[in-house]
Write a protein that holds these residues in place. Structure first.
Motif, PDB file in Angstrom:
ATOM      1  N   ALA A   1       3.793  -2.654   3.946  1.00  0.00           N
ATOM      2  CA  ALA A   1       4.341  -3.986   3.732  1.00  0.00           C
ATOM      3  C   ALA A   1       3.658  -4.693   2.566  1.00  0.00           C
ATOM      4  O   ALA A   1       2.468  -4.544   2.334  1.00  0.00           O
ATOM      5  CB  ALA A   1       4.180  -4.815   4.996  1.00  0.00           C
ATOM      6  N   GLY A   2       4.455  -5.468   1.833  1.00  0.00           N
ATOM      7  CA  GLY A   2       3.940  -6.269   0.740  1.00  0.00           C
ATOM      8  C   GLY A   2       5.041  -6.659  -0.222  1.00  0.00           C
ATOM      9  O   GLY A   2       6.191  -6.243  -0.075  1.00  0.00           O
TER      10      GLY A   2
ATOM     11  N   PRO B   1       0.825  -1.206   0.000  1.00  0.00           N
ATOM     12  CA  PRO B   1       0.000   0.000   0.000  1.00  0.00           C
ATOM     13  C   PRO B   1       0.862   1.261   0.000  1.00  0.00           C
ATOM     14  O   PRO B   1       1.980   1.264   0.510  1.00  0.00           O
ATOM     15  CB  PRO B   1      -0.793  -0.112   1.303  1.00  0.00           C
ATOM     16  CG  PRO B   1       0.071  -0.932   2.193  1.00  0.00           C
ATOM     17  CD  PRO B   1       0.817  -1.882   1.299  1.00  0.00           C
ATOM     18  N   ARG B   2       0.310   2.322  -0.587  1.00  0.00           N
ATOM     19  CA  ARG B   2       0.982   3.618  -0.652  1.00  0.00           C
ATOM     20  C   ARG B   2       0.050   4.668  -0.053  1.00  0.00           C
ATOM     21  O   ARG B   2      -1.131   4.717  -0.402  1.00  0.00           O
ATOM     22  CB  ARG B   2       1.277   3.987  -2.096  1.00  0.00           C
ATOM     23  CG  ARG B   2       2.180   3.007  -2.814  1.00  0.00           C
ATOM     24  CD  ARG B   2       1.751   2.917  -4.294  1.00  0.00           C
ATOM     25  NE  ARG B   2       2.615   2.084  -5.074  1.00  0.00           N
ATOM     26  CZ  ARG B   2       2.429   0.791  -5.273  1.00  0.00           C
ATOM     27  NH1 ARG B   2       1.404   0.173  -4.732  1.00  0.00           N
ATOM     28  NH2 ARG B   2       3.262   0.088  -6.010  1.00  0.00           N
TER      29      ARG B   2
ATOM     30  N   ARG C   1      12.846  -0.361   3.613  1.00  0.00           N
ATOM     31  CA  ARG C   1      13.301  -1.519   4.384  1.00  0.00           C
ATOM     32  C   ARG C   1      12.638  -2.756   3.792  1.00  0.00           C
ATOM     33  O   ARG C   1      11.418  -2.831   3.722  1.00  0.00           O
ATOM     34  CB  ARG C   1      12.921  -1.374   5.849  1.00  0.00           C
ATOM     35  CG  ARG C   1      13.370  -2.529   6.708  1.00  0.00           C
ATOM     36  CD  ARG C   1      12.934  -2.315   8.148  1.00  0.00           C
ATOM     37  NE  ARG C   1      13.255  -3.472   8.950  1.00  0.00           N
ATOM     38  CZ  ARG C   1      14.188  -3.520   9.870  1.00  0.00           C
ATOM     39  NH1 ARG C   1      14.921  -2.451  10.120  1.00  0.00           N
ATOM     40  NH2 ARG C   1      14.414  -4.619  10.558  1.00  0.00           N
ATOM     41  N   THR C   2      13.452  -3.689   3.334  1.00  0.00           N
ATOM     42  CA  THR C   2      12.936  -4.959   2.838  1.00  0.00           C
ATOM     43  C   THR C   2      13.360  -6.062   3.799  1.00  0.00           C
ATOM     44  O   THR C   2      14.107  -5.808   4.749  1.00  0.00           O
ATOM     45  CB  THR C   2      13.444  -5.292   1.419  1.00  0.00           C
ATOM     46  OG1 THR C   2      14.805  -5.709   1.500  1.00  0.00           O
ATOM     47  CG2 THR C   2      13.302  -4.113   0.464  1.00  0.00           C
TER      48      THR C   2
ATOM     49  N   CYS D   1       8.599  -1.444   4.830  1.00  0.00           N
ATOM     50  CA  CYS D   1       8.126  -0.068   4.934  1.00  0.00           C
ATOM     51  C   CYS D   1       9.048   0.837   4.132  1.00  0.00           C
ATOM     52  O   CYS D   1      10.137   0.449   3.734  1.00  0.00           O
ATOM     53  CB  CYS D   1       8.066   0.394   6.393  1.00  0.00           C
ATOM     54  SG  CYS D   1       9.667   0.371   7.229  1.00  0.00           S
ATOM     55  N   GLY D   2       8.597   2.039   3.908  1.00  0.00           N
ATOM     56  CA  GLY D   2       9.397   3.039   3.221  1.00  0.00           C
ATOM     57  C   GLY D   2       8.811   4.421   3.474  1.00  0.00           C
ATOM     58  O   GLY D   2       7.611   4.556   3.747  1.00  0.00           O
TER      59      GLY D   2
END
Length: 172
Positions: A85-86, A54-55, A142-143, A121-122
């Motif tokens: 997350a995704g 999601p954004r 972050r992956t 997240c980002g």
């Protein structure tokens, strides 16, 4: 439309999965006409129904000019973007060609050629002043395999893009 001022308000309950709204204002009484555009969106996903992250975010911008180049050169504003997350489809993530995105992904995220990473997240904060956009505090992704930190500078007058990326493996 009222006395040379145009205002458009758009709001949707579901824009590819999440709510969003936008406002555009134009004042034709002043030349060159000032334009203001702002909006926000929450938990929006891609339109192709593939699993993704999601954004959410908002943007506020203003400019003035009678040509695309003048509007770009006078752009001022802020953009804020959060990524949830995704599955991280890094090839479609950016403005790069798929080949360049693949090369960057392979260099920055360990094991990406074997399976797609999961985005945790980002966040990005961008500010524009007189057609030059920067990430004053950088950006981060972050992956499950790496932390990516970086900075960007977009010069809409000179039509240049500078990107700095620092990748730190989360394995080992």
């Amino acid at each position: 439309i009222e006395r040379g001022e145009v205002q458009l308000d758009v709001s949707v309950d579901s824009l590819n999965g999440g709510p969003g709204a936008m406002r555009a204002k134009l004042d034709t009484r002043i030349q060159p006409s000032p334009v203001e555009i702002s909006g926000h969106f929450q938990d929006v996903r891609t339109a192709d129904d593939k699993p993704t992250y999601p954004r959410s975010g908002f943007f506020e911008s203003s400019s003035r000019g009678n040509t695309t180049a003048a509007l770009a050169a006078n752009l001022n504003g802020t953009i804020y973007l959060e990524l949830g997350a995704g599955p991280f489809d890094y090839v479609n993530f950016s403005m790069f060609t798929a080949d360049l995105a693949s090369q960057i992904g392979n260099a920055l995220i360990p094991g990406i050629e074997k399976s797609d990473p999961q985005l945790e997240c980002g966040v990005l904060l961008g500010e524009f002043k007189d057609g030059i956009g920067t990430t004053p505090v950088g950006y981060t992704l972050r992956t499950d395999r790496a932390n990516l930190l970086g900075s960007m500078k977009v010069d809409l007058v000179k039509e240049t893009l500078e990107i700095g990326i620092d990748s730190r493996s989360r394995q080992g």
